[in-house]
Design a protein around this motif. Structure first.
Motif, short mmCIF file in Angstrom:
data_model
loop_
_atom_site.label_atom_id
_atom_site.label_comp_id
_atom_site.label_asym_id
_atom_site.label_seq_id
_atom_site.Cartn_x
_atom_site.Cartn_y
_atom_site.Cartn_z
N GLU A 127 0.82 -1.21 0.00
CA GLU A 127 0.00 0.00 0.00
C GLU A 127 0.86 1.26 0.00
O GLU A 127 0.57 2.23 -0.72
N ARG A 128 1.92 1.26 0.78
CA ARG A 128 2.81 2.42 0.86
C ARG A 128 3.50 2.67 -0.48
O ARG A 128 3.67 3.81 -0.91
N GLY A 129 3.89 1.58 -1.16
CA GLY A 129 4.49 1.71 -2.48
C GLY A 129 3.54 2.35 -3.48
O GLY A 129 3.95 3.19 -4.28
N ALA A 130 2.28 1.97 -3.43
CA ALA A 130 1.29 2.57 -4.32
C ALA A 130 1.10 4.04 -4.02
O ALA A 130 0.98 4.86 -4.95
N ILE A 131 1.07 4.39 -2.76
CA ILE A 131 0.94 5.81 -2.38
C ILE A 131 2.09 6.61 -2.97
O ILE A 131 1.88 7.68 -3.55
#
Length: 136
Positions: A127-131
């Motif tokens: 999720e953090r990578g997508a953000i």
């Protein structure tokens, strides 16, 4: 239960489910699905021309009684465990494509996390990578 999905079909189903969960399948989401299918090694050998057909099959399955639960189980059964986090990452990519995450999308991510028995740290990293990728 409907026929078994291929690995490619299961991964497309995950993306279509995420795109459709808020009942607003955007052009950004469709473009992202097409781009991911063309780019990612998980789709090597996949016939891109089948994308619309598979999307329609998924929509039909979702509209059936207990469609979401049955579809999630079909996806889980079609994928080897090593692709569970890949499927989750694809769902996150589609959710983030329009740069706003709705409650329905969050709920589907929770269902995928539970169905695939993914640990919270792995999911948080995805999720953090997508953000980071979608930040303006």
């Amino acid at each position: 239960m409907p026929s078994k999905l291929s690995q490619h079909e299961a991964l497309v189903y995950v993306m279509v489910m995420m795109s459709a969960v808020d009942r607003d399948m955007t052009d950004d989401e469709f473009a992202r699905i097409g781009g991911l299918v063309r780019f990612l090694p998980a789709f090597d050998g996949f016939d891109e021309n089948e994308l619309i057909h598979i999307g329609r099959e998924c929509a039909t399955q979702l509209a059936a009684p207990e469609g979401l639960d049955v579809t999630l189980e079909m996806v889980r059964e079609a994928l080897p465990q090593r692709l569970y986090d890949t499927a989750y990452a694809l769902a996150v990519e589609i959710a983030a494509a329009d740069q706003r995450i709705r409650n329905e999308e969050i709920r589907l991510l929770q269902l995928l996390r539970d169905r695939f028995q993914l640990d919270k740290l792995t999911c948080a990293a995805i999720e953090r990578g997508a953000i980071a990728r979608f930040r303006k």
